[in-house]
Design a protein around this motif. Structure first.
Motif, mmCIF file in Angstrom:
data_model
loop_
_atom_site.group_PDB
_atom_site.id
_atom_site.type_symbol
_atom_site.label_atom_id
_atom_site.label_comp_id
_atom_site.label_asym_id
_atom_site.label_seq_id
_atom_site.Cartn_x
_atom_site.Cartn_y
_atom_site.Cartn_z
ATOM 1 N N ASP A 65 0.825 -1.476 -0.115
ATOM 2 C CA ASP A 65 -0.379 0.578 0.660
ATOM 3 C C ASP A 65 0.865 1.419 -0.331
ATOM 4 O O ASP A 65 0.605 1.784 0.789
ATOM 5 N N PRO A 66 1.215 1.434 -1.095
ATOM 6 C CA PRO A 66 2.840 2.811 -1.189
ATOM 7 C C PRO A 66 1.705 3.982 -0.615
ATOM 8 O O PRO A 66 2.845 4.881 -0.370
ATOM 9 N N GLU A 67 0.258 3.868 -0.983
ATOM 10 C CA GLU A 67 0.182 5.150 -1.097
ATOM 11 C C GLU A 67 -0.333 5.078 0.379
ATOM 12 O O GLU A 67 -0.085 6.684 0.769
ATOM 13 N N LEU A 68 -0.810 4.847 0.899
ATOM 14 C CA LEU A 68 -0.714 4.649 2.683
ATOM 15 C C LEU A 68 0.816 5.366 2.939
ATOM 16 O O LEU A 68 0.637 6.200 4.268
ATOM 17 N N HIS A 69 1.461 4.740 2.893
ATOM 18 C CA HIS A 69 2.671 5.193 3.315
ATOM 19 C C HIS A 69 3.599 6.357 3.109
ATOM 20 O O HIS A 69 3.890 7.041 4.018
ATOM 21 N N THR A 70 3.314 7.245 1.989
ATOM 22 C CA THR A 70 3.828 7.658 1.450
ATOM 23 C C THR A 70 3.064 9.350 2.069
ATOM 24 O O THR A 70 3.512 10.389 2.475
ATOM 25 N N GLN A 71 1.901 9.275 2.101
ATOM 26 C CA GLN A 71 1.006 9.789 3.078
ATOM 27 C C GLN A 71 0.914 9.984 4.549
ATOM 28 O O GLN A 71 1.154 10.663 4.692
ATOM 29 N N LEU A 72 0.839 8.928 4.986
ATOM 30 C CA LEU A 72 1.724 9.016 6.009
ATOM 31 C C LEU A 72 3.331 9.147 6.961
ATOM 32 O O LEU A 72 3.577 10.213 7.498
ATOM 33 N N GLY A 73 4.095 9.563 6.106
ATOM 34 C CA GLY A 73 6.187 10.143 5.551
ATOM 35 C C GLY A 73 4.707 11.153 6.104
ATOM 36 O O GLY A 73 5.763 12.143 5.705
ATOM 37 N N PHE A 74 4.543 11.566 4.978
ATOM 38 C CA PHE A 74 4.425 13.271 5.031
ATOM 39 C C PHE A 74 3.692 13.616 6.486
ATOM 40 O O PHE A 74 4.048 14.677 6.501
ATOM 41 N N LEU A 75 2.668 13.313 5.998
ATOM 42 C CA LEU A 75 2.335 13.829 8.060
ATOM 43 C C LEU A 75 2.890 13.543 9.247
ATOM 44 O O LEU A 75 2.895 14.484 9.737
ATOM 45 N N GLU A 76 4.114 12.728 8.799
ATOM 46 C CA GLU A 76 5.082 12.180 9.875
ATOM 47 C C GLU A 76 6.278 13.805 9.931
ATOM 48 O O GLU A 76 6.322 13.923 10.731
ATOM 49 N N GLN A 77 6.638 13.935 8.766
ATOM 50 C CA GLN A 77 7.431 15.010 8.335
ATOM 51 C C GLN A 77 7.105 16.406 8.389
ATOM 52 O O GLN A 77 7.654 17.365 9.270
ATOM 53 N N THR A 78 5.955 16.579 8.615
ATOM 54 C CA THR A 78 5.122 18.482 8.820
ATOM 55 C C THR A 78 5.044 18.342 10.242
ATOM 56 O O THR A 78 4.801 18.931 10.841
ATOM 57 N N SER A 79 4.500 16.853 10.754
ATOM 58 C CA SER A 79 4.948 16.925 12.548
ATOM 59 C C SER A 79 6.200 17.014 13.108
ATOM 60 O O SER A 79 6.452 17.336 14.384
ATOM 61 N N GLY A 80 7.422 16.636 12.162
ATOM 62 C CA GLY A 80 7.898 16.562 13.346
ATOM 63 C C GLY A 80 8.940 15.550 13.138
ATOM 64 O O GLY A 80 9.729 15.651 13.635
ATOM 65 N N ASP A 81 8.201 14.376 13.269
ATOM 66 C CA ASP A 81 8.813 13.002 13.624
ATOM 67 C C ASP A 81 10.062 12.365 12.427
ATOM 68 O O ASP A 81 9.403 12.000 11.314
ATOM 69 N N LYS A 82 10.871 12.624 12.171
ATOM 70 C CA LYS A 82 11.210 12.829 10.565
ATOM 71 C C LYS A 82 12.357 10.831 10.528
ATOM 72 O O LYS A 82 11.995 10.267 9.508
ATOM 73 N N ILE A 83 12.153 10.780 11.888
ATOM 74 C CA ILE A 83 12.707 9.613 11.764
ATOM 75 C C ILE A 83 11.623 8.480 11.101
ATOM 76 O O ILE A 83 11.958 7.327 10.352
#
Length: 553
Positions: free
Chosen positions: A430-448
């Motif tokens: 489910d690459p779309e789910l992981h991509t969007q979660l990555g964006f949300l985590e990135q903008t939340s400051g959780d880079k890891i």
């Protein structure tokens, strides 16, 4: 021995005939419905005059001449036909070489019947784009594409999307991995909306000279009947493909909602200031609520025919009087104005389509022309007509809205997608789910955690340019320059319309001391974005040596 000019004439004539024949064949291939005329000549002839039948085609068959200067950018655009080829030219005269612009592009296809608008398609390296200008029919004017009316630079990388093409053409081809506008050949096989778009695969029907059955939409249950129109006339605010599906997997006879989930904000009645699609507006009408499944698009619209302008008032009035048949309506209700739609389906200005209006399919008893206060609209999303949706689909819908800075949507997207992630079956990509979660985590400051999500997306879908581009930013921030370059190279090679990734790649290549590679990247960027001032300045600096790659970087 060199031939004389006269001795070349037979060969030149042969080439000219061949080119003409190829053009004729191409035009014929754009119209595969011709066999239908054998048995349905009257319907065929009538349909050929409708906007749907003329929704796309060869550019040379649909040139609307343009000659105007776009004031904010200072660019002079011309669109014309020459030697049976369609062309767009663009020019800006400036004292600065960095701002001067002079180029042309051959146009291969048009999109839009011309009734509401038209644009044209061209290709670079098998990547297909829309031109930066549009014809707006109601105002009879040429202007920039929507969202670029005040652009100071020419937007030359407007990717063609297969999901949009399927509502203007037939036989839309799947795009290649890595870029939605990259095709192995022409992006669609046939111009216009052909018979099979509504009646399904006709090969068996034709092979047996019409004796084999063919799909009749009127014979379907309501949701499958309506789906045929809704595949193009339902948009919602956000549409999310179901897992394993896309809009392109839909076939006539399917339930559209098995393929796509459509979302709008709750309590969005009234005029929200956007171009509400016809069906979602119709669902709010008393006509639809009282009639139920009996009322559908074809109750009022004949897909095989377009009424002449002089006949439209009487045609649509007759449709209204089918239900409102009492004498008060037929003879006493505003006898001075027989046009029911002028009051009850008025043209509404919209905020997200330039120069365009949308007919109000809410069919209000008393027209309300005011724009609904955005503060009065709930931030919560709901599906159109309360169709079921999974946490994954809600999460992806909220994630799309979160990209515009909506904090409520951001938190809701995280909540839904994290819940969906825990329920993913082992081994189900489910690459779309992981991509969007990555964006949300990135903008939340959780880079890891963002890195983990992007890497998961790329394991499932290696050409994923969105995940790779965002991951490259995180890698360069963490000091992994080599990893960032590798990712940006992958993105820019798969999708050259990713200008930010291309520019970041050129900057990093220069910082590593590779001026040649940086120069090549910038040159390719200008091929796809010739008016990009930042790229032009950087390329000029590398060329004249003022940008000393590898020094002080």
């Amino acid at each position: 021995m060199r031939r004389s000019i006269s001795s070349w004439r037979p060969l030149l004539l042969t080439v000219a005939i061949l080119i003409t024949l190829m053009a004729v064949i191409a035009r014929a291939e754009q119209n595969p419905d011709a066999p239908c005329a054998k048995c349905h000549q009257q319907i065929y002839d009538s349909y050929e005059r409708t906007p749907m039948a003329r929704a796309s085609g060869l550019a040379v068959d649909g040139v609307i001449p343009a000659d105007f200067v776009h004031a904010p950018s200072g660019i002079h655009y011309r669109l014309f036909l020459k030697d049976d080829r369609a062309w767009l030219t663009y020019q800006r005269i400036s004292d600065s070489s960095l701002r001067s612009l002079d180029g042309k592009q051959e146009l291969l296809y048009y999109l839009g019947s011309g009734r509401r608008g038209r644009t044209y398609l061209f290709q670079q390296e098998s990547y297909w784009f829309e031109i930066p200008v549009n014809w707006y029919a109601k105002k009879k004017t040429w202007d920039m594409a929507p969202n670029y009316l005040q652009a100071k630079e020419m937007p030359f990388t407007l990717p063609v999307d297969p999901g949009c093409l399927r509502c203007h053409a037939s036989g839309v081809q799947p795009s290649l991995p890595g870029a939605r506008n990259h095709f192995s050949a022409a992006p669609f096989a046939h111009g216009g909306i052909q018979c099979e778009s509504c009646h399904g695969d006709a090969s068996a029907h034709l092979a047996q000279n019409g004796r084999a059955p063919i799909l009749n939409p009127d014979k379907l249950d309501a949701v499958r009947r309506d789906s045929i129109c809704l595949q193009c006339h339902l948009e919602g605010e956000v549409s999310i493909p179901r897992a394993g599906h896309t809009l392109t997997t839909y076939q006539p006879g399917d339930n559209l909602f098995d393929h796509v989930a459509y979302f709008v904000h709750k309590q969005q009645g009234g005029m929200p200031g956007r171009a509400t699609s016809q069906w979602e507006a119709l669902l709010q009408s008393q006509c639809k609520r009282k009639s139920g499944d009996r009322l559908t698009c074809t109750t009022c619209h004949d897909p095989h025919n377009s009424s002449a302008p002089a006949e439209r008032v009487s045609y649509y009035r007759s449709k209204c009087l089918t239900c409102h048949s009492g004498s008060a309506f037929a003879t006493q209700h505003h006898p001075e104005n027989p046009d029911c739609t002028s009051c009850h389906m008025p043209q509404q200005s919209t905020a997200d389509i330039a120069h365009e209006q949308a007919t109000d399919h809410r069919i209000p008893r008393v027209p309300d022309l005011t724009v609904k206060d955005a503060a009065a609209i709930s931030k919560e999303l709901t599906t159109i007509n309360n169709q079921p949706a999974t946490p994954r689909e809600f999460g992806l819908a909220y994630a799309q809205i979160a990209q515009h800075g909506d904090q409520f949507a951001h938190s809701e997207a995280l909540r839904f997608l994290k819940a969906a992630e825990t329920s993913i079956d082992n081994g189900s990509p489910d690459p779309e789910l992981h991509t969007q979660l990555g964006f949300l985590e990135q903008t939340s400051g959780d880079k890891i955690q963002a890195v983990r999500e992007y890497e998961a997306a790329l394991r499932d879908d290696p050409p994923n340019s969105t995940a790779a581009g965002d991951l490259a930013v995180l890698k360069i921030q963490s000091g992994d320059t080599v990893g960032a370059v590798r990712l940006w190279q992958s993105v820019f090679s798969h999708d050259p319309s990713q200008l930010a990734a291309g520019y970041d790649l050129a900057v990093t290549q220069c910082s590593l001391g590779d001026a040649v590679a940086s120069h090549q990247t910038l040159t390719r960027l200008l091929q796809f974005s010739p008016d990009n001032l930042r790229v032009r300045q950087f390329l000029s600096a590398i060329t004249d040596g003022s940008a000393r790659c590898g020094s002080n970087r």
